[in-house]
Write an enzyme that holds these catalytic residues in place. Structure first.
Site, PDB file in Angstrom:
ATOM      1  N   ARG A 144      -2.890  22.157  72.531  1.00 15.20           N
ATOM      2  CA  ARG A 144      -2.189  22.567  73.732  1.00 15.20           C
ATOM      3  C   ARG A 144      -2.852  23.808  74.326  1.00 15.20           C
ATOM      4  O   ARG A 144      -3.562  24.532  73.631  1.00 15.20           O
ATOM      5  CB  ARG A 144      -0.711  22.822  73.447  1.00 15.20           C
ATOM      6  CG  ARG A 144      -0.449  23.942  72.454  1.00 15.20           C
ATOM      7  CD  ARG A 144       1.013  23.978  72.022  1.00 15.20           C
ATOM      8  NE  ARG A 144       1.901  24.283  73.135  1.00 15.20           N
ATOM      9  CZ  ARG A 144       2.895  23.483  73.524  1.00 15.20           C
ATOM     10  NH1 ARG A 144       3.128  22.362  72.911  1.00 15.20           N
ATOM     11  NH2 ARG A 144       3.659  23.825  74.527  1.00 15.20           N
ATOM     12  N   LYS A 151       8.712  25.986  77.420  1.00 16.30           N
ATOM     13  CA  LYS A 151       9.775  25.741  78.387  1.00 16.30           C
ATOM     14  C   LYS A 151      11.023  26.518  78.023  1.00 16.30           C
ATOM     15  O   LYS A 151      11.760  26.955  78.902  1.00 16.30           O
ATOM     16  CB  LYS A 151      10.081  24.237  78.477  1.00 16.30           C
ATOM     17  CG  LYS A 151       9.270  23.559  79.558  1.00 16.30           C
ATOM     18  CD  LYS A 151       9.835  22.198  79.906  1.00 16.30           C
ATOM     19  CE  LYS A 151       9.382  21.174  78.899  1.00 16.30           C
ATOM     20  NZ  LYS A 151       9.703  19.796  79.305  1.00 16.30           N
ATOM     21  N   GLU A 158       9.694  15.767  79.527  1.00 12.37           N
ATOM     22  CA  GLU A 158      11.148  15.775  79.419  1.00 12.37           C
ATOM     23  C   GLU A 158      11.652  16.551  80.621  1.00 12.37           C
ATOM     24  O   GLU A 158      11.225  17.691  80.829  1.00 12.37           O
ATOM     25  CB  GLU A 158      11.582  16.543  78.160  1.00 12.37           C
ATOM     26  CG  GLU A 158      11.453  15.781  76.875  1.00 12.37           C
ATOM     27  CD  GLU A 158      11.862  16.650  75.688  1.00 12.37           C
ATOM     28  OE1 GLU A 158      10.967  17.055  74.933  1.00 12.37           O
ATOM     29  OE2 GLU A 158      13.068  16.904  75.553  1.00 12.37           O
TER      30      GLU A 158
END
Ligand code: ATP
Ligand code: MG
Length: 563
Positions: free
Chosen positions: A265, A275, A39
């Protein structure tokens, strides 16, 4: 996990690669097609590097292809700056998407048609409930949700309202389009999830064409299907979304059927890979920018001097698994040292200078001595360093009253200056405050090149040095962990920030060859670590970043200071 426990894998093997190999062997797919789907709402970090190396890596290994796809469904958070940075960083890491650059926004028209398709099939409806009401009727992990009073709207009314949503008749949040699945589903993602929301916002690519935007969940799987993605690889937090993706793929006339596989992750000690938090660090001025060398972003690591090969090596070492864990920052640094040790030219730099006057070296005289550019690589050649009567050594290489195991300079002690001579300290000169400001020394001409003299005398320390007349001044920035905790609190992260995460040394002296180093070019300052010029450097004002020290200091970082 420590560096020594993990051997660098030759051909990587993990459950994802096993699945792909089996699918290709069984001819379930002719080729493998993956994608990296960021994104564009922030810069890429080292966690993304794991995903990039995995997606592009398997495509390369199995002769398939990997797409770069921007999942740009949320125009309020997305910016062109991020899109540019992401492309730059993926390329820098060593991967190439060729012709295969895509955007979820390329599919907005198709996604819209599919939303109408669901409405016509009685599988989606427009809901007029407020945000609060939607939240309140969603239920919890233990309680089912409640059906919306608008759930049984007929197809015509739903189509009409959805088209008017698109036409811009309603305010943000006035209505949403929801899938009609099951408000009592155990998996909350299946409780009539949002497919489209009203958002009067300009989009970096589609401008003002749309005022309704698909939800991430509605766009994601369908985008994969449009692109013919065979293996849709994502992180574990999407495992619970898979039933929704599958429901959508089952109920839409999609051109292909991607399968989703989830892996753990990357989490890295003493930093954060979120983020949201990284954005707050930048916006809140806790760091200078996204490419601040303390940041775990790819841009920050690059500015710090980390070569992309080190990141790829690190990702290979940590492997791909299904269990979440926190990887020791020391392992990343191990990979960085491995990569830099092979490539970085050796240079001499004095970070905290202490003047040395060689009393028996004639004033006005100087000579050039040969110094190797790399101790293990003769092909790297040699350079000349100038030696004269006045030099600088490292302040911490002198002690007036040394403890037993200190073998460096002190009054009466002899040491070797690398590539130069043996010198012996006679006296330490002090200023009025009692601080040592200069060492008066003598040298032995019979030790030229740093060689043992004819009498076989030995010294126990070899120091780096620079010539006072020739050295170039520089600023050197030393970096320590950004956080004091192995796993910083992502909520109130400010309390865990390390107040000593950067130490700026403004009075360093470098050997002249360093003035030619280019931004990002790694060098080893002998005995100190790996460094690289920072883009803040100007002619006459060099700035270097310390990429990493020579030894693993992570065992003792808890104090927030480097050892
Ligand atoms: P956001 O909270 O904005 O969604 P994100 O870190 O998930 O943040 P994306 O841009 O959605 O950012 O990530 C792109 C891809 O990178 C996704 O497939 C995601 O699963 C993967 N990814 C993100 N963070 C990590 C991580 N720490 N380790 C491995 N993969 C990651
Ligand atoms: Mg995400």
């Amino acid at each position: 996990m420590t560096a020594t426990e993990t051997a660098p894998a030759e051909a990587a093997r993990d459950f994802i690669r096993d699945i792909i190999r089996a699918d290709l062997d069984a001819k379930r797919h002719k080729t493998v097609v993956t994608r990296f789907p960021p994104e564009p709402n922030g810069y890429l970090h080292i966690g993304h590097a794991k995903s990039i190396c995995l997606n592009f890596g398997v495509a390369e290994e199995f002769g398939g292809r990997c797409h770069l796809r921007f999942d740009d469904t949320n125009p309020t958070k997305e910016e062109q700056e991020y899109i540019d940075a992401i492309e730059r960083d993926v390329r820098w890491l060593g991967f190439d998407w060729g012709q295969h650059l895509y955007h979820a926004s390329d599919y907005f028209e198709q996604l819209y048609d599919w939303a109408e398709h669901l409405i016509r099939a009685g599988k989606a409806y427009v809901d007029d409930q407020t945000q609060e009401k939607l939240r309140a009727t969603r239920g919890t992990l233990t309680e089912p949700g409640k059906n919306s009073p608008w759930r049984e709207r007929n197809v015509e009314e739903n189509l009409d309202l959805f088209r008017r949503m698109r036409a811009g008749e309603f305010e943000n949040g006035a209505r949403i389009l929801r899938a009609k699945i099951d408000m009592a589903a155990g998996n909350i993602n299946l409780r009539d999830p949002a497919l489209y929301r009203i958002l009067h916002a300009s989009h970096p690519r589609t401008g003002d064409k749309w005022c309704i935007y698909p939800s991430y969940d509605f766009a994601h799987g369908q985008s994969d299907a449009i692109e013919g993605i065979t293996h849709s690889i994502c992180t574990l937090e999407f495992e619970d979304h898979r039933p929704l993706y599958d429901w959508l793929l089952d109920n839409l006339p999609v051109p292909s059927r991607p399968r989703q596989y989830e892996f753990a992750r990357l989490n890295l000690s003493y930093t954060v890979l979120s983020k949201r938090v990284l954005t707050e660090l930048v916006r809140g001025g806790h760091v200078k920018a996204w490419d601040d060398p303390r940041m775990p972003t790819l841009a920050g690591l690059r500015r710090r001097g980390v070569p992309p090969a080190a990141i790829r090596d690190f990702v290979k070492r940590i492997g791909v698994a299904k269990a979440n864990s926190v990887v020791d920052m020391g392992l990343l640094e191990f990979s960085i040292r491995e990569a830099l040790n092979k490539t970085a030219a050796r240079r001499m730099a004095v970070l905290r200078p202490l003047k040395v006057v060689i009393e028996n070296y004639p004033a006005g005289k100087s000579e050039e001595l040969e110094a190797a550019n790399h101790p293990d690589d003769a092909a790297a050649g040699v350079r000349r360093v100038r030696f004269g009567r006045e030099l600088y050594v490292e302040r911490e290489d002198f002690m007036e009253s040394p403890p037993k195991k200190f073998f460096r300079l002190s009054p009466g002690r002899e040491v070797r200056l690398r590539y130069a001579y043996f010198i012996k300290c006679r006296e330490a000169v002090k200023n009025a405050a009692g601080e040592v400001i200069e060492l008066r020394c003598s040298y032995d001409p019979e030790t030229r090149g740093g060689n043992t003299p004819p009498d076989g005398r030995k010294v126990q320390a070899t120091l780096h040095w620079v010539s006072a007349a020739d050295a170039v001044p520089a600023e050197v920035r030393l970096y320590n962990p950004l956080f004091t905790q192995t796993v910083p609190n992502a909520g109130d992260f400010a309390a865990d920030l390390n107040p000593n995460s950067v130490e700026v040394l403004t009075d360093c002296r470098l050997e002249p060859a360093l003035s030619k180093a280019k931004a990002g070019e790694p060098v080893q300052f002998e005995r100190q670590g790996y460094f690289c010029p920072d883009p803040d450097s100007k002619p006459g004002r060099l700035v270097f970043n310390r990429t990493v020290g020579l030894r693993d200091t992570w065992a003792k970082v808890a104090s927030g200071k480097d050892g």
